[in-house]
Design a protein around this motif. Sequence first.
Motif, PDB file in Angstrom:
ATOM      1  N   LEU A 397       0.830  -1.207   0.000  1.00 24.03           N
ATOM      2  CA  LEU A 397       0.000   0.000   0.000  1.00 24.03           C
ATOM      3  C   LEU A 397       0.864   1.257   0.000  1.00 24.03           C
ATOM      4  CD1 LEU A 397      -2.877  -0.677   2.521  1.00 24.03           C
ATOM      5  CD2 LEU A 397      -3.127   0.018   0.159  1.00 24.03           C
ATOM      6  N   PHE A 398       1.852   1.268   0.899  1.00 24.70           N
ATOM      7  CA  PHE A 398       2.703   2.451   0.990  1.00 24.70           C
ATOM      8  C   PHE A 398       3.532   2.627  -0.282  1.00 24.70           C
ATOM      9  CE2 PHE A 398       2.654   1.940   5.867  1.00 24.70           C
ATOM     10  CZ  PHE A 398       1.486   2.660   5.927  1.00 24.70           C
ATOM     11  N   ALA A 399       3.962   1.507  -0.867  1.00 29.57           N
ATOM     12  CA  ALA A 399       4.783   1.612  -2.077  1.00 29.57           C
ATOM     13  C   ALA A 399       3.997   2.225  -3.227  1.00 29.57           C
ATOM     14  CB  ALA A 399       5.323   0.238  -2.470  1.00 29.57           C
ATOM     15  N   VAL A 400       2.757   1.765  -3.427  1.00 26.03           N
ATOM     16  CA  VAL A 400       2.000   2.347  -4.540  1.00 26.03           C
ATOM     17  C   VAL A 400       1.607   3.794  -4.220  1.00 26.03           C
ATOM     18  CG1 VAL A 400       1.110   0.226  -5.513  1.00 26.03           C
ATOM     19  CG2 VAL A 400      -0.171   1.352  -3.750  1.00 26.03           C
ATOM     20  N   ALA A 401       1.324   4.058  -2.945  1.00 23.34           N
ATOM     21  CA  ALA A 401       0.959   5.430  -2.583  1.00 23.34           C
ATOM     22  C   ALA A 401       2.136   6.366  -2.841  1.00 23.34           C
ATOM     23  CB  ALA A 401       0.548   5.492  -1.116  1.00 23.34           C
ATOM     24  N   MET A 402       3.347   5.873  -2.561  1.00 24.34           N
ATOM     25  CA  MET A 402       4.538   6.699  -2.738  1.00 24.34           C
ATOM     26  C   MET A 402       4.756   7.037  -4.198  1.00 24.34           C
ATOM     27  SD  MET A 402       6.400   7.639  -0.247  1.00 24.34           S
ATOM     28  CE  MET A 402       8.012   8.092   0.276  1.00 24.34           C
ATOM     29  N   ARG A 403       4.330   6.125  -5.082  1.00 25.60           N
ATOM     30  CA  ARG A 403       4.557   6.370  -6.498  1.00 25.60           C
ATOM     31  C   ARG A 403       3.612   7.434  -7.051  1.00 25.60           C
ATOM     32  NH1 ARG A 403       4.901   1.280 -10.263  1.00 25.60           N
ATOM     33  NH2 ARG A 403       4.915  -0.024  -8.439  1.00 25.60           N
TER      34      ARG A 403
ATOM     35  N   ALA B 174      10.703   5.954  -1.326  1.00 25.17           N
ATOM     36  CA  ALA B 174      10.955   7.096  -2.201  1.00 25.17           C
ATOM     37  C   ALA B 174      11.994   6.716  -3.254  1.00 25.17           C
ATOM     38  CB  ALA B 174      11.431   8.292  -1.386  1.00 25.17           C
ATOM     39  N   ALA B 175      13.017   5.973  -2.833  1.00 22.59           N
ATOM     40  CA  ALA B 175      14.036   5.529  -3.782  1.00 22.59           C
ATOM     41  C   ALA B 175      13.421   4.611  -4.822  1.00 22.59           C
ATOM     42  CB  ALA B 175      15.162   4.799  -3.045  1.00 22.59           C
ATOM     43  N   TYR B 176      12.502   3.753  -4.373  1.00 20.47           N
ATOM     44  CA  TYR B 176      11.832   2.843  -5.311  1.00 20.47           C
ATOM     45  C   TYR B 176      10.962   3.630  -6.286  1.00 20.47           C
ATOM     46  CZ  TYR B 176       8.035  -0.162  -6.876  1.00 20.47           C
ATOM     47  OH  TYR B 176       7.081  -0.791  -7.634  1.00 20.47           O
ATOM     48  N   ALA B 177      10.229   4.607  -5.756  1.00 25.69           N
ATOM     49  CA  ALA B 177       9.338   5.377  -6.620  1.00 25.69           C
ATOM     50  C   ALA B 177      10.134   6.153  -7.667  1.00 25.69           C
ATOM     51  CB  ALA B 177       8.487   6.320  -5.783  1.00 25.69           C
ATOM     52  N   THR B 178      11.335   6.612  -7.286  1.00 26.73           N
ATOM     53  CA  THR B 178      12.144   7.380  -8.232  1.00 26.73           C
ATOM     54  C   THR B 178      12.960   6.465  -9.138  1.00 26.73           C
ATOM     55  OG1 THR B 178      12.390   8.865  -6.374  1.00 26.73           O
ATOM     56  CG2 THR B 178      13.629   9.402  -8.347  1.00 26.73           C
ATOM     57  N   GLY B 179      13.630   5.491  -8.514  1.00 29.73           N
ATOM     58  CA  GLY B 179      14.541   4.640  -9.281  1.00 29.73           C
ATOM     59  C   GLY B 179      13.865   3.469  -9.960  1.00 29.73           C
ATOM     60  N   GLY B 180      12.645   3.133  -9.520  1.00 23.03           N
ATOM     61  CA  GLY B 180      11.877   2.107 -10.201  1.00 23.03           C
ATOM     62  C   GLY B 180      12.332   0.683  -9.982  1.00 23.03           C
ATOM     63  N   GLN B 186      21.151  -2.357  -8.974  1.00 23.25           N
ATOM     64  CA  GLN B 186      20.550  -1.509  -9.995  1.00 23.25           C
ATOM     65  C   GLN B 186      20.305  -0.102  -9.449  1.00 23.25           C
ATOM     66  OE1 GLN B 186      17.509  -3.835 -11.808  1.00 23.25           O
ATOM     67  NE2 GLN B 186      16.710  -2.091 -12.952  1.00 23.25           N
ATOM     68  N   LEU B 187      19.827  -0.020  -8.212  1.00 21.79           N
ATOM     69  CA  LEU B 187      19.541   1.286  -7.617  1.00 21.79           C
ATOM     70  C   LEU B 187      20.827   2.083  -7.398  1.00 21.79           C
ATOM     71  CD1 LEU B 187      16.761   0.916  -4.933  1.00 21.79           C
ATOM     72  CD2 LEU B 187      16.691   2.210  -7.039  1.00 21.79           C
ATOM     73  N   SER B 188      21.925   1.377  -7.056  1.00 25.44           N
ATOM     74  CA  SER B 188      23.148   2.130  -6.779  1.00 25.44           C
ATOM     75  C   SER B 188      23.728   2.717  -8.059  1.00 25.44           C
ATOM     76  CB  SER B 188      24.168   1.239  -6.078  1.00 25.44           C
ATOM     77  OG  SER B 188      24.532   0.189  -6.931  1.00 25.44           O
ATOM     78  N   ARG B 189      23.299   2.209  -9.210  1.00 26.63           N
ATOM     79  CA  ARG B 189      23.745   2.809 -10.469  1.00 26.63           C
ATOM     80  C   ARG B 189      22.830   3.944 -10.912  1.00 26.63           C
ATOM     81  NH1 ARG B 189      25.209  -2.594 -11.778  1.00 26.63           N
ATOM     82  NH2 ARG B 189      23.188  -2.996 -12.692  1.00 26.63           N
ATOM     83  N   PHE B 190      21.650   4.030 -10.289  1.00 26.02           N
ATOM     84  CA  PHE B 190      20.698   5.076 -10.667  1.00 26.02           C
ATOM     85  C   PHE B 190      21.149   6.411 -10.072  1.00 26.02           C
ATOM     86  CE2 PHE B 190      16.887   7.616 -10.170  1.00 26.02           C
ATOM     87  CZ  PHE B 190      16.245   7.408 -11.369  1.00 26.02           C
ATOM     88  N   HIS B 191      21.067   7.479 -10.871  1.00 23.29           N
ATOM     89  CA  HIS B 191      21.498   8.775 -10.349  1.00 23.29           C
ATOM     90  C   HIS B 191      20.310   9.539  -9.795  1.00 23.29           C
ATOM     91  CE1 HIS B 191      25.595   8.386 -11.632  1.00 23.29           C
ATOM     92  NE2 HIS B 191      25.144   7.884 -12.763  1.00 23.29           N
ATOM     93  N   PHE B 192      20.180   9.522  -8.477  1.00 29.51           N
ATOM     94  CA  PHE B 192      19.139  10.318  -7.847  1.00 29.51           C
ATOM     95  C   PHE B 192      19.575  11.782  -7.877  1.00 29.51           C
ATOM     96  CE2 PHE B 192      18.821   6.117  -5.900  1.00 29.51           C
ATOM     97  CZ  PHE B 192      17.475   5.862  -6.062  1.00 29.51           C
ATOM     98  N   SER B 193      18.593  12.664  -8.034  1.00 28.07           N
ATOM     99  CA  SER B 193      18.961  14.080  -8.087  1.00 28.07           C
ATOM    100  C   SER B 193      19.519  14.499  -6.726  1.00 28.07           C
ATOM    101  CB  SER B 193      17.728  14.918  -8.410  1.00 28.07           C
ATOM    102  OG  SER B 193      16.861  14.914  -7.308  1.00 28.07           O
ATOM    103  N   SER B 194      20.401  15.484  -6.731  1.00 31.96           N
ATOM    104  CA  SER B 194      21.067  15.827  -5.467  1.00 31.96           C
ATOM    105  C   SER B 194      20.076  16.401  -4.464  1.00 31.96           C
ATOM    106  CB  SER B 194      22.205  16.814  -5.729  1.00 31.96           C
ATOM    107  OG  SER B 194      21.731  17.871  -6.517  1.00 31.96           O
TER     108      SER B 194
END
Lengths: 479, 479
Positions: A397-403, B174-180, B186-194
């Motif tokens: 739930l939290f994961a989809v909400a975060m997206r 939040a990292a999942y929502a941004t980095g997918g 895989q996430l450590s190669r993703f460039h999150f904005s500063s």
Amino acid sequence: MNYLTLLKFALPEAVVTATALGVLGLHSSRPRWRDLCELLAVVGLLLAAGVVLALPAHADVFRGTLVASPLNSLFEIVCLAFAMCAVAYARGERLAHRAEYIALLLFATIGLMLIVSSEEFLMIFIGLELTSLPLYVMTAFNKMDRRGAEAGLKYFLFGSTASAFILFGLSLIYGMCGTTVLSAIGEKVAAQTMTPLLAAGVVMVIAGLAFKIAAAPFHLWAADIYEGSPAPTAAFIASGSKVAAFLVLGRILFIAFGSVQGSATWHGFVAGWSPLLALLAALSIVVGNITALVQKNLARLLGYSAVAHAGYTLLGLLVPGHEGFTATLFYTTIYGFTLVGAFGVVALVRRQTGGDTIRDFAGLRFRSPLLAGCLAVFLLSLAGLPPLAGFFGKFYLFAVAMRANGMLWLVVIGLAGSLVSLYYYLIVVRTIFVDLPTEGVTTLQVAWTEKLVLFLLGAAVLLLGLAPNLLLGRIEISF
Amino acid sequence: MIAYTLYLTFVGAVIVLLAPRALARWIALATVVAGCGIAAITFLQTSDFARAQTIVRVPWIPALGIDYHLAVDGISLTMALITGLTAVSSVLFSWNVEWRQNEFFFWLLLVIGGSYGVFLSADLFLFYLFYELVIVPKYFLIATWGSTNKAYGAMKLTLYSFFGGALILVALLAAYATGGSFDLQQLSRFHFSSQFQFWAFPTMFFGFAVLAGIWPLHTWAPTGHVAAPTAGSMLLAGIVMKLGAYGAFRVAMNLFPQGFYAWRGAVAILAVIGIVYAAAVALRQRDLKFVIGYSSVSHMGFVLLGLATAQVLGAGGAVLQMFSHGIIAGLLFAVVGRMIYERTHTRDLTVLPGLALGRAIPFAAFTFVLASAAAMGIPGFSGFAAEITILLGAWRAYPALVIIAGAGMVLTAAFMLRALTKAFFGESTTSEAAGYDPISNAEKIGASLLLCATLAVGLFPNLLLDRILPVVQRMPWLN
């Protein structure tokens, strides 16, 4: 489309109806057959589940009146499973007219099956009423019990008000759109702008359904009903009624009102009803958790925590598209199973200890290890701890909400609520495992049926935590 | 093969729960020895430590793209090894637990299994699942088998852990929502904005740091350690605090290197405050276990300081310190909780001098002298190797802080010597020699195991550093 097709697709409901009548008939026949009521009911429910599986996977009878789809079949079976658990609990409960009680339970189940499998307003409303009326009676079934009578009256007054709201809202929407089919309403609504009339209709429907799912501020009945009614009733209201209400709420919001334009874009929400729902969710989480914190009675505690869980579950409906709805359905289903299990334990302890305050559970581990283990599994799953189903449910739930955009604040409220809830669940778990039983309390007598049901529910909660895909993979939403 | 540490431990836990009482501790011992053996063999046999080697990878929850993914590199192997060592000695030091033995070892094995899981996970969801899995067993261990103020200590520790977990979850989602993705590599190669990293890093890092005992969120640690049973304290200090530090290193710093760069000064300052503050508080304690509890916080400050240097030497030293502190804290808690408290039933530093324990139980005195020498950072023991590496690394980044941390080391020496003399080398006030049980074989074996480990690492730090430094050298945040 002829009546034969209608009969074919209404066969599961027909089987349950026949079973209910059979139970009543059995009761009025020879006295020694009376004990077979529960068996007959379970057989009938299993048969109905078999029929659901045997029917074609996709069909639409009378434009949305009865719709067969994998999702609907799944939830019909889930509702039947809840009913089976309630029947198993009713076996041990001291009820004056057992057969009538079981027949009422089966009628309520028919209502749930209709709600779940219909995409048309009139049918949904009939289903809601068909569920509610037997439940009112079942709540106040023990006429001599003052708490039960109070609970029944409260449930009836609040419930009928909520029904009136739904019906009024539906009539307004029908007046604007000229149809009661959800998808047709969706098309009509998309073509027009937000008018006050439409807004009034939408708000009334949402308020009525918010009562069914016990979201704050429409939650005041929950704790009283959970505490005062017979345990099978409470279990059924907390599970079946809630799951069906969430399914129908999601369906109405996404299919019929999905295109309602908001008068202002607020936090990136798409549909106009989103802010309202977000407010309900936030309020439920805060009010439910804080009120649960001070409860001394486990049934009441479960009642207020149910409010909080309704809040978490609503998060999924705020996310546009399939994924949020899937998360909501997953969470509400596992929540249903968890609460059915918890009420099973509460019923047993209440029956043999004479009370259901948290103190009555002291040292449960020494009185019945199985019951204690199961109750701990249910409570810790509600708290959202791994590896139990509640953990993944909340995570999802939290994961989809975060997206979705702008939902961070709701996720933060949800997590803070979880932290508070962990405290009160742990207090109960500690009472069960660490405290010693009060003097003069003996081991609990648990019938094998109850042992089996509780064990299966506990195992299901653990299994769905380890392999959530078993359920998640089956929730295929089609709209 | 290392994946079997995980499976064996969980299977062992279930068997212990169901096994007859007489077999419980033997099954537990067999399980942890097997786990430790597997960890040690893999540790010695693996040749390529620098990059993470996938062991298992199967799709688990496709809806969120979650895989069941285990991988190892030099650092996770080091941590698995310390988990194994601490596990074996903690089972040996709880050989005399009689009260609800099966459950005790069940919860103990769950903590151990969950910790192996954290160190081996390469998928964020799996990592988080194991991380949260450890919370509840700790609660039961302390609340059921603990001593001083156990209900308070257990609840405080649990709520702190869960609070940290909630912070981690926010940043993780939040990292999942941004980095997918939930895949760590895989996430450590993703460039999150500063901008994103600037808030996500502290949220996640301080979430982990709660468990690593960062000042001012360390207060759960002393009360929790003191309330816990001996094996519980050993696991808490030996492994559980490392889970936090490991998570900070493996997840927070790896995913958000820019955020880390912006916040590392603050981390270093908090770490040094923790070192000095906890050492100063330890100097004033009357309860011997509180002295050790605060020394843990002080030592973990070195770990955080090492990480904050963003240098190969500093961060490598931090990992070495995690290993070293696991052994030393385990030893100290074993002496205080098992050897002293269970014989004399006091830990009061005003009473202990009168008992002249140095003569009554010489083995305990011998172990404590060596362990405190290691804790003080005397050359030849692992504590020296680790702390000197950290300080060398920190000298280039924060020379002023190194001087303050050095003062903290002096304070450490002071409180360890104070505890040592008071506990063992006081003047006996009673004439007759108290008849304490002799030190059992289980205690001797457990203590010898840990003593050998601290000496081995102290004399040959390269045994570990050869496996740690290649991994650190590949980190994205190196200065």
